[in-house]
Design an enzyme around this catalytic site. Structure first.
Site, PDB file in Angstrom:
ATOM      1  N   GLU A 101      94.420  15.607  54.093  1.00  0.00           N
ATOM      2  CA  GLU A 101      93.261  16.475  53.833  1.00  0.00           C
ATOM      3  C   GLU A 101      93.021  17.398  55.020  1.00  0.00           C
ATOM      4  O   GLU A 101      93.302  17.029  56.161  1.00  0.00           O
ATOM      5  CB  GLU A 101      92.004  15.604  53.655  1.00  0.00           C
ATOM      6  CG  GLU A 101      91.687  15.226  52.231  1.00  0.00           C
ATOM      7  CD  GLU A 101      90.918  16.329  51.494  1.00  0.00           C
ATOM      8  OE1 GLU A 101      91.048  17.517  51.858  1.00  0.00           O
ATOM      9  OE2 GLU A 101      90.195  15.986  50.548  1.00  0.00           O
ATOM     10  N   ASP A 102      92.451  18.558  54.759  1.00  0.00           N
ATOM     11  CA  ASP A 102      92.058  19.427  55.870  1.00  0.00           C
ATOM     12  C   ASP A 102      90.822  18.896  56.578  1.00  0.00           C
ATOM     13  O   ASP A 102      90.772  18.802  57.791  1.00  0.00           O
ATOM     14  CB  ASP A 102      91.854  20.879  55.389  1.00  0.00           C
ATOM     15  CG  ASP A 102      90.887  21.008  54.205  1.00  0.00           C
ATOM     16  OD1 ASP A 102      90.413  19.976  53.686  1.00  0.00           O
ATOM     17  OD2 ASP A 102      90.622  22.152  53.791  1.00  0.00           O
ATOM     18  N   ASP A 105      84.248  15.966  54.539  1.00  0.00           N
ATOM     19  CA  ASP A 105      82.888  16.497  54.691  1.00  0.00           C
ATOM     20  C   ASP A 105      81.924  15.534  53.994  1.00  0.00           C
ATOM     21  O   ASP A 105      81.594  14.489  54.542  1.00  0.00           O
ATOM     22  CB  ASP A 105      82.867  17.910  54.106  1.00  0.00           C
ATOM     23  CG  ASP A 105      81.570  18.648  54.367  1.00  0.00           C
ATOM     24  OD1 ASP A 105      80.852  18.270  55.303  1.00  0.00           O
ATOM     25  OD2 ASP A 105      81.270  19.604  53.626  1.00  0.00           O
ATOM     26  N   PHE A 154      80.245  24.985  59.713  1.00  0.00           N
ATOM     27  CA  PHE A 154      81.257  25.414  58.752  1.00  0.00           C
ATOM     28  C   PHE A 154      82.400  26.054  59.530  1.00  0.00           C
ATOM     29  O   PHE A 154      82.199  26.994  60.294  1.00  0.00           O
ATOM     30  CB  PHE A 154      80.682  26.398  57.737  1.00  0.00           C
ATOM     31  CG  PHE A 154      81.606  26.601  56.569  1.00  0.00           C
ATOM     32  CD1 PHE A 154      81.578  25.731  55.484  1.00  0.00           C
ATOM     33  CD2 PHE A 154      82.537  27.631  56.570  1.00  0.00           C
ATOM     34  CE1 PHE A 154      82.450  25.890  54.422  1.00  0.00           C
ATOM     35  CE2 PHE A 154      83.423  27.801  55.515  1.00  0.00           C
ATOM     36  CZ  PHE A 154      83.368  26.929  54.432  1.00  0.00           C
ATOM     37  N   VAL A 155      83.598  25.511  59.336  1.00  0.00           N
ATOM     38  CA  VAL A 155      84.738  25.981  60.129  1.00  0.00           C
ATOM     39  C   VAL A 155      85.823  26.581  59.238  1.00  0.00           C
ATOM     40  O   VAL A 155      85.951  26.230  58.067  1.00  0.00           O
ATOM     41  CB  VAL A 155      85.328  24.842  60.990  1.00  0.00           C
ATOM     42  CG1 VAL A 155      84.374  24.440  62.098  1.00  0.00           C
ATOM     43  CG2 VAL A 155      85.705  23.630  60.135  1.00  0.00           C
ATOM     44  N   ARG A 167      92.482  31.433  56.369  1.00  0.00           N
ATOM     45  CA  ARG A 167      93.379  30.270  56.446  1.00  0.00           C
ATOM     46  C   ARG A 167      94.446  30.477  57.519  1.00  0.00           C
ATOM     47  O   ARG A 167      95.007  29.523  58.042  1.00  0.00           O
ATOM     48  CB  ARG A 167      94.080  30.037  55.102  1.00  0.00           C
ATOM     49  CG  ARG A 167      93.140  29.632  53.967  1.00  0.00           C
ATOM     50  CD  ARG A 167      93.961  29.100  52.796  1.00  0.00           C
ATOM     51  NE  ARG A 167      93.208  29.064  51.551  1.00  0.00           N
ATOM     52  CZ  ARG A 167      92.429  28.062  51.170  1.00  0.00           C
ATOM     53  NH1 ARG A 167      92.267  27.021  51.959  1.00  0.00           N
ATOM     54  NH2 ARG A 167      91.792  28.099  50.010  1.00  0.00           N
TER      55      ARG A 167
HETATM   56  P1  IMP Z   1      84.019  17.119  50.560  1.00  0.00           P
HETATM   57  O1  IMP Z   1      84.314  16.758  49.149  1.00  0.00           O
HETATM   58  O2  IMP Z   1      82.581  17.564  50.717  1.00  0.00           O
HETATM   59  O3  IMP Z   1      84.383  16.054  51.576  1.00  0.00           O
HETATM   60  O4  IMP Z   1      84.794  18.434  50.882  1.00  0.00           O
HETATM   61  C1  IMP Z   1      86.103  18.495  51.077  1.00  0.00           C
HETATM   62  C2  IMP Z   1      86.618  19.903  50.940  1.00  0.00           C
HETATM   63  O5  IMP Z   1      85.605  20.892  51.123  1.00  0.00           O
HETATM   64  C3  IMP Z   1      87.632  20.155  52.016  1.00  0.00           C
HETATM   65  O6  IMP Z   1      88.901  19.737  51.621  1.00  0.00           O
HETATM   66  C4  IMP Z   1      87.501  21.655  52.225  1.00  0.00           C
HETATM   67  O7  IMP Z   1      88.342  22.358  51.327  1.00  0.00           O
HETATM   68  C5  IMP Z   1      86.066  21.967  51.912  1.00  0.00           C
HETATM   69  N1  IMP Z   1      85.266  22.051  53.156  1.00  0.00           N
HETATM   70  C6  IMP Z   1      84.374  21.158  53.626  1.00  0.00           C
HETATM   71  N2  IMP Z   1      83.850  21.550  54.800  1.00  0.00           N
HETATM   72  C7  IMP Z   1      84.449  22.723  55.088  1.00  0.00           C
HETATM   73  C8  IMP Z   1      84.363  23.634  56.200  1.00  0.00           C
HETATM   74  O8  IMP Z   1      83.631  23.455  57.193  1.00  0.00           O
HETATM   75  N3  IMP Z   1      85.153  24.737  56.126  1.00  0.00           N
HETATM   76  C9  IMP Z   1      85.985  25.000  55.086  1.00  0.00           C
HETATM   77  N4  IMP Z   1      86.119  24.170  54.044  1.00  0.00           N
HETATM   78  C10 IMP Z   1      85.353  23.049  54.045  1.00  0.00           C
HETATM   79 MG    MG Z   2      88.331  25.219  50.596  1.00  0.00          MG
END
Ligand code: IMP
Ligand code: MG
Length: 180
Positions: A101-102, A105, A154-155, A167
């Site tokens: 995963e990137d 969050d 937010f990054v 990206r």
């Molecule tokens: P989650 O389901 O809220 O954990 O979000 C996961 C996905 O949201 C990540 O794989 C990202 O694609 C996107 N995301 C969450 N935070 C950020 C951020 O700070 N910058 C860019 N994408 C984010």
């Molecule tokens: Mg995204």
């Protein structure tokens, strides 16, 4: 493109630090799975750059696949709903899977993906994430291999986007925008 020249971008993690940490994570994975094969699954699109760098530093037999999910609209807020947009190409039954995963969050995407992948009977299932934003967690999930724990910002960059932009930045940068 030099990231810091963009007025609304502030460098959080420089590319040299990312490269070093990615190598360290790969060494850990190589040790943990000594003598075995690992199957890396990248969550598109954000993880594609992390996965590309990570897999080349892993000194084991490897294979890769990708899955695409959508939980975010075009902006910064999670919709909270996860959908599979592109499924895996092949079975993961009996494989040592590392979901790449990137960023972790809220954890909604990861908890959904773990549920889906567990049903497919991998031999083992671990999570590698470049970034972790633990302060935003809604679901109790954790990564096994974390690059960097970051504050609630937010990054973008190194695969992460805002509306599909940024990206390609080599550094991870904080994106400053007026409140939505
Ligand atoms: P989650 O389901 O809220 O954990 O979000 C996961 C996905 O949201 C990540 O794989 C990202 O694609 C996107 N995301 C969450 N935070 C950020 C951020 O700070 N910058 C860019 N994408 C984010
Ligand atoms: Mg995204």
């Amino acid at each position: 493109m030099p990231a810091a020249r963009k007025a609304n971008l502030q460098v959080l993690i420089r590319c040299a630090a990312i490269d070093k940490r990615v190598r360290e994570v790969a060494v850990e994975i190589t040790k943990d799975f000594k003598g075995e094969r690992v199957h890396l699954i990248g969550v598109l699109k954000g993880a594609c750059i992390f996965l590309s760098d990570l897999v080349r530093e892993i000194n084991l037999e490897t294979s890769i696949d990708f899955i695409a999910v959508s939980s975010y609209g075009k902006g910064k807020q999670s919709s909270g709903q996860v959908r599979v947009l592109k499924d895996l190409d092949s079975s993961i039954e009996g494989l040592n899977v590392i979901l790449v995963e990137d960023i972790l969050d809220t954890g909604l995407t990861l908890s959904y993906l773990l549920r889906v992948l567990r049903q497919r009977k991998p031999k083992s299932l671990r999570v590698a994430a470049l970034l972790d934003k633990p302060s935003r967690r809604l679901k109790q999930v954790r990564g096994d291999y974390i690059g960097f724990t970051i504050p609630n910002e937010f990054v973008v960059g190194y695969g992460l986007d805002y509306g599909e932009r940024y990206r390609n930045l080599k550094d991870v940068c904080i994106l400053g925008l007026p409140a939505e």
